[in-house]
Scaffold this active site. Structure first.
Site, mmCIF file in Angstrom:
data_model
loop_
_atom_site.group_PDB
_atom_site.id
_atom_site.type_symbol
_atom_site.label_atom_id
_atom_site.label_comp_id
_atom_site.label_asym_id
_atom_site.label_seq_id
_atom_site.Cartn_x
_atom_site.Cartn_y
_atom_site.Cartn_z
ATOM 1 N N ASN A 166 4.245 -7.499 5.227
ATOM 2 C CA ASN A 166 4.325 -6.458 4.195
ATOM 3 C C ASN A 166 4.255 -7.008 2.770
ATOM 4 O O ASN A 166 3.774 -6.318 1.870
ATOM 5 C CB ASN A 166 5.644 -5.694 4.411
ATOM 6 N N TYR A 209 -6.926 -6.679 -5.672
ATOM 7 C CA TYR A 209 -6.075 -5.972 -4.707
ATOM 8 C C TYR A 209 -6.919 -5.234 -3.682
ATOM 9 O O TYR A 209 -6.684 -5.353 -2.475
ATOM 10 C CB TYR A 209 -5.167 -4.997 -5.460
ATOM 11 N N LYS A 213 -7.048 -5.955 0.308
ATOM 12 C CA LYS A 213 -6.613 -5.011 1.341
ATOM 13 C C LYS A 213 -7.740 -4.709 2.331
ATOM 14 O O LYS A 213 -7.503 -4.573 3.526
ATOM 15 C CB LYS A 213 -6.066 -3.733 0.695
HETATM 16 N N1 LIG Z 1 3.775 1.375 -3.122
HETATM 17 C C1 LIG Z 1 2.576 1.793 -2.815
HETATM 18 O O1 LIG Z 1 2.109 2.833 -3.304
HETATM 19 C C2 LIG Z 1 1.733 1.026 -1.824
HETATM 20 C C3 LIG Z 1 0.537 1.613 -1.392
HETATM 21 C C4 LIG Z 1 -0.264 0.957 -0.495
HETATM 22 C C5 LIG Z 1 0.127 -0.272 0.004
HETATM 23 N N2 LIG Z 1 1.288 -0.840 -0.426
HETATM 24 C C6 LIG Z 1 1.624 -2.156 0.122
HETATM 25 O O2 LIG Z 1 2.944 -2.148 0.610
HETATM 26 C C7 LIG Z 1 3.480 -3.467 0.534
HETATM 27 C C8 LIG Z 1 4.844 -3.406 -0.129
HETATM 28 O O3 LIG Z 1 4.677 -2.938 -1.444
HETATM 29 P P1 LIG Z 1 5.818 -2.154 -2.250
HETATM 30 O O4 LIG Z 1 5.181 -0.980 -2.846
HETATM 31 O O5 LIG Z 1 7.024 -2.005 -1.403
HETATM 32 O O6 LIG Z 1 6.043 -3.207 -3.444
HETATM 33 P P2 LIG Z 1 7.357 -3.808 -4.107
HETATM 34 O O7 LIG Z 1 8.400 -2.768 -4.264
HETATM 35 O O8 LIG Z 1 6.880 -4.539 -5.293
HETATM 36 O O9 LIG Z 1 7.891 -4.846 -3.014
HETATM 37 C C9 LIG Z 1 7.172 -6.015 -2.727
HETATM 38 C C10 LIG Z 1 8.028 -6.935 -1.887
HETATM 39 O O10 LIG Z 1 7.287 -8.132 -1.643
HETATM 40 C C11 LIG Z 1 8.021 -9.258 -2.175
HETATM 41 N N3 LIG Z 1 7.077 -10.254 -2.678
HETATM 42 C C12 LIG Z 1 6.248 -10.158 -3.743
HETATM 43 N N4 LIG Z 1 5.561 -11.288 -3.884
HETATM 44 C C13 LIG Z 1 5.969 -12.125 -2.880
HETATM 45 C C14 LIG Z 1 5.644 -13.438 -2.503
HETATM 46 N N5 LIG Z 1 4.740 -14.173 -3.186
HETATM 47 N N6 LIG Z 1 6.261 -13.972 -1.432
HETATM 48 C C15 LIG Z 1 7.174 -13.262 -0.741
HETATM 49 N N7 LIG Z 1 7.532 -12.018 -1.043
HETATM 50 C C16 LIG Z 1 6.933 -11.455 -2.108
HETATM 51 C C17 LIG Z 1 8.901 -8.656 -3.272
HETATM 52 O O11 LIG Z 1 10.031 -9.479 -3.575
HETATM 53 P P3 LIG Z 1 9.989 -10.621 -4.732
HETATM 54 O O12 LIG Z 1 9.218 -10.061 -5.879
HETATM 55 O O13 LIG Z 1 11.430 -10.876 -5.036
HETATM 56 O O14 LIG Z 1 9.341 -11.803 -4.116
HETATM 57 C C18 LIG Z 1 9.309 -7.367 -2.587
HETATM 58 O O15 LIG Z 1 10.314 -7.594 -1.627
HETATM 59 C C19 LIG Z 1 2.460 -4.310 -0.233
HETATM 60 O O16 LIG Z 1 1.673 -5.059 0.666
HETATM 61 C C20 LIG Z 1 1.601 -3.259 -0.927
HETATM 62 O O17 LIG Z 1 0.304 -3.715 -1.187
HETATM 63 C C21 LIG Z 1 2.095 -0.221 -1.331
#
Ligand SMILES: NC(=O)c1ccc[n+]([C@@H]2O[C@H](COP(=O)([O-])OP(=O)(O)OC[C@H]3O[C@@H](n4cnc5c(N)ncnc54)[C@H](OP(=O)(O)O)[C@@H]3O)[C@@H](O)[C@H]2O)c1
Length: 271
Positions: free
Chosen positions: A99, A170, A174
């Site tokens: 994730n 990005y 993806k």
């Molecule tokens: N939110 C949306 O609308 C959305 C839509 C489509 C897909 N997604 C996907 O869902 C996933 C989660 O996103 P989210 O929206 O939950 O984002 P988020 O709130 O920013 O959470 C991201 C998580 O990943 C961790 N992370 C970031 N960089 C990292 C690294 N280099 N190594 C290890 N951990 C890392 C962050 O913790 P730290 O920063 O402390 O490392 C955090 O726990 C992602 O793959 C994103 O592309 C999200």
């Protein structure tokens, strides 16, 4: 009655300290997981997630251990060390949620190449590295009746060609990781590891904050269901893809986006 659960399962969630990853962890806590490994770059954030998730379990009569281990999934050496640490603390692994991800948005001509590389390193290379390392232990834990599971968290941006706020690296990452997931499903399926992909639409989290704040009207009005995603939408879908009853589902990419993948985005242009 069919009871959907992950009873007794051991799950690893990258990027589990907040956002979608944390929501998936909550759902696993409430639906029977015995151990959950949480990772993100910051140990304090992982520790905090352990505390709140274990409290959630206790308050709901669930006995779950959360193991918090910091790791930068984009750093090869760090992932190797993380793998050693995790495998010294668990004897099986049933579920890997790949994730952790990051996004970067900037107009086309100003978009730094370094940002594209950074995003690809985490969103594609980091996912491949984790799957490569953990596949053998997942294989040992799965069987034909209840295979181990890998869920790759991709995005609607993988399949929609309209703009997502100048997130060039990005959307490439993806699309790449979704295709990788399909190949892994073919490679690992015969080894009792089912691989599926989820493709979320727009969910308010730290990552999507700027889009959700600045383009709320366009994104909500442009969605066939007229709303952003809710964490329960992700929780329910991932729980299903990880439960015994979905054991014949392998290699799908599941949009969780209210139908956004059919219509794309409008008026977000950041050329
Ligand atoms: N939110 C949306 O609308 C959305 C839509 C489509 C897909 N997604 C996907 O869902 C996933 C989660 O996103 P989210 O929206 O939950 O984002 P988020 O709130 O920013 O959470 C991201 C998580 O990943 C961790 N992370 C970031 N960089 C990292 C690294 N280099 N190594 C290890 N951990 C890392 C962050 O913790 P730290 O920063 O402390 O490392 C955090 O726990 C992602 O793959 C994103 O592309 C999200």
């Amino acid at each position: 009655m069919v009871e959907i659960n992950v009873n007794g399962k051991v799950a690893l969630i990258t990027g589990g300290s907040r956002g979608l990853g944390y929501a998936i962890a909550e759902s696993f806590v409430l639906n029977g997981a015995s151990k959950i490994i949480i990772t993100s770059r910051k140990q304090t954030a992982c520790d905090q997630a352990k505390e709140t998730l274990e409290k959630l379990g206790k308050d709901n009569g669930k006995n779950v251990e959360v193991i918090p281990i910091a790791c930068n999934i984009a750093d090869e050496a760090n992932v190797e060390a993380f793998f050693k640490e995790v495998t010294s603390r668990i004897s099986k692994l049933d579920i890997l949620i790949a994730n952790a991800g990051a996004a970067y948005g900037e107009t086309f001509f100003k978009h730094p190449i370094s940002a594209v590389k950074k995003v690809l390193d985490l969103n594609v290379v980091g996912v491949f590295h984790c799957v490569k390392l953990f596949a053998p232990i997942l294989e040992q834990s799965g069987n034909k009746d209840d295979p181990s599971r890998i869920i790759i968290v991709s995005s609607v941006a993988a399949s929609v060609a309209t703009d997502f706020g100048g997130t060039y690296g990005y959307l490439a990452s993806k699309a790449g990781v979704s295709h990788l997931g399909k190949n892994l499903a073919v490679q690992l399926g015969p080894r009792n590891v089912n691989v599926n992909i989820i493709a979320p639409g727009i969910f308010p989290t730290k990552m999507s904050k700027s889009l959700v704040t600045n383009k709320k009207t366009e994104l909500v009005d442009g969605n066939p269901l007229g709303r952003f995603g809710q964490l329960s939408d992700i929780q329910n879908s991932v729980l299903f893809l990880c439960c015994k009853q979905s054991n014949y589902i392998n290699g799908i990419s599941l949009p969780i986006d209210g139908g956004l993948y059919l219509v794309g985005t409008k008026n977000l242009s950041k050329f």
